[in-house]
Design a protein around this motif. Structure first.
Motif, short mmCIF file in Angstrom:
data_model
loop_
_atom_site.label_atom_id
_atom_site.label_comp_id
_atom_site.label_asym_id
_atom_site.label_seq_id
_atom_site.Cartn_x
_atom_site.Cartn_y
_atom_site.Cartn_z
N ALA A 77 0.83 -1.21 0.00
CA ALA A 77 0.00 0.00 0.00
C ALA A 77 0.86 1.26 0.00
CB ALA A 77 -0.93 -0.01 1.21
N TYR A 78 1.95 1.25 0.79
CA TYR A 78 2.86 2.40 0.78
C TYR A 78 3.46 2.61 -0.60
CZ TYR A 78 2.73 2.19 5.91
OH TYR A 78 2.34 2.19 7.21
N LYS A 79 3.87 1.53 -1.22
CA LYS A 79 4.48 1.62 -2.55
C LYS A 79 3.47 2.10 -3.59
CE LYS A 79 8.13 -1.80 -1.86
NZ LYS A 79 8.69 -3.11 -2.29
N ALA A 80 2.19 1.85 -3.31
CA ALA A 80 1.13 2.31 -4.23
C ALA A 80 0.75 3.76 -4.00
CB ALA A 80 -0.09 1.42 -4.08
N GLY A 81 1.37 4.40 -3.00
CA GLY A 81 1.15 5.82 -2.78
C GLY A 81 0.26 6.18 -1.62
N LYS A 82 -0.22 5.18 -0.87
CA LYS A 82 -1.07 5.49 0.27
C LYS A 82 -0.23 6.03 1.43
CE LYS A 82 -4.98 2.47 -0.68
NZ LYS A 82 -5.92 1.46 -0.12
N SER A 83 -0.86 6.83 2.27
CA SER A 83 -0.16 7.44 3.40
C SER A 83 -0.16 6.52 4.61
CB SER A 83 -0.82 8.77 3.78
OG SER A 83 -2.09 8.53 4.37
N VAL A 84 0.69 6.84 5.56
CA VAL A 84 0.73 6.10 6.82
C VAL A 84 -0.61 6.20 7.53
CG1 VAL A 84 1.80 6.00 9.10
CG2 VAL A 84 3.22 6.35 7.08
N LEU A 118 -5.47 5.66 10.99
CA LEU A 118 -5.25 6.54 12.14
C LEU A 118 -6.22 7.72 12.21
CD1 LEU A 118 -1.34 6.80 12.21
CD2 LEU A 118 -2.82 5.47 13.73
N GLU A 119 -6.95 7.99 11.13
CA GLU A 119 -7.77 9.20 11.11
C GLU A 119 -8.76 9.28 12.27
OE1 GLU A 119 -10.55 11.82 8.04
OE2 GLU A 119 -9.43 10.08 7.32
N PRO A 120 -9.55 8.24 12.56
CA PRO A 120 -10.49 8.35 13.70
C PRO A 120 -9.78 8.46 15.05
CG PRO A 120 -10.50 6.13 12.79
CD PRO A 120 -9.74 6.97 11.84
N LYS A 129 -8.52 12.08 15.26
CA LYS A 129 -9.66 12.98 15.46
C LYS A 129 -10.14 12.93 16.90
CE LYS A 129 -14.25 14.06 13.65
NZ LYS A 129 -15.30 13.67 12.66
N ALA A 130 -10.20 11.72 17.47
CA ALA A 130 -10.65 11.56 18.85
C ALA A 130 -9.69 12.21 19.84
CB ALA A 130 -10.83 10.08 19.17
N LYS A 131 -8.42 12.25 19.48
CA LYS A 131 -7.42 12.83 20.36
C LYS A 131 -7.24 14.33 20.12
CE LYS A 131 -4.81 8.58 21.13
NZ LYS A 131 -5.04 8.55 22.59
#
Length: 224
Positions: A198-205, A211-213, A216-218
């Motif tokens: 997924a990283y090699k395909a261009g997705k972010s960490v 990690l988004e939710p 956001k909660a923090k």
């Protein structure tokens, strides 16, 4: 009084082989972050690896008579695991005993004491994991026991548990859990391969680790 005991339960070759495919870090995470020995116990050469049943031995500090007896009675493939009270100021094992281990086919040594002759140990390639490197000699006086449960590196190790070690450290796999741990470790490696793809395909960490939710909660704030 019995000083020398046989390993009460010996894992099968298939069990040892099953977990040997994986790194200690993967095994530690896969089995619920259990079993990691203290990070202070390290190999004398980063290329050294070991995996095999624990032949446990308790030694008095600055005394290696029981270690020598363990070498005498251990079987090929065994990993001699020494609890010596976290005594760093002793060179309890060196090139002479390493040659004795190699001649018997012993799989490696783990000790919470010190070792010496590290240049020769590296040249021999015999896997040695120790708490320290120390030139100070030892005595041969105190008889204790082999193949009883011991505590080393903050972990309880039973004889016949499987010890796995590499440049990053050591982990213990409990008797009877090898195949399940191997299954969990394989699943973890496959998941990590997907993350890398997924990283090699261009997705972010943040995307890959979902990690988004959490952020956001923090209340994470990104400026600029």
């Amino acid at each position: 009084m019995t000083h020398i005991k046989k390993m009460p339960v010996r894992p099968s070759a298939a069990e040892v082989e099953a977990v040997a495919k994986f790194s200690p870090a993967t095994i530690h995470e896969a089995q619920g972050r259990r079993g990691a020995l203290s990070s202070r116990i390290k190999p004398v050469d980063y290329r050294m690896k070991l995996c095999g049943p624990a032949f446990t031995v308790r030694c008095a500090p600055r005394d290696n008579i029981m270690l020598q007896l363990a070498i005498n009675y251990a079987q090929p493939g065994d990993i001699i695991v020494v609890s010596a009270g976290e005594y760093e100021e002793a060179g309890s094992f060196g090139d002479v005993l390493a040659n004795a281990c190699l001649a018997k086919g012993i799989g490696g040594l783990v000790t919470d004491s010190g070792v010496r002759d590290t240049l020769q140990l590296r040249e021999l390639g015999f896997p040695v994991f120790s708490l320290s490197v120390c030139i100070k000699g030892t005595v041969k006086e105190t008889l204790t026991s082999t193949n009883d449960p011991i505590v080393i590196g903050g972990e309880l190790v039973h004889p016949g548990d499987i010890i796995v070690g590499d440049a990053d450290g050591l982990v213990v796999v409990r008797r009877g859990e090898a195949f399940e741990v191997a299954k969990l470790s394989q699943a973890r490696e496959e998941a990590e391969a997907e993350y890398i793809a997924a990283y090699k395909a261009g997705k972010s960490v943040i995307e890959v680790s979902k990690l988004e939710p959490v952020l956001k909660a923090k209340g994470l704030v990104v400026e600029g």
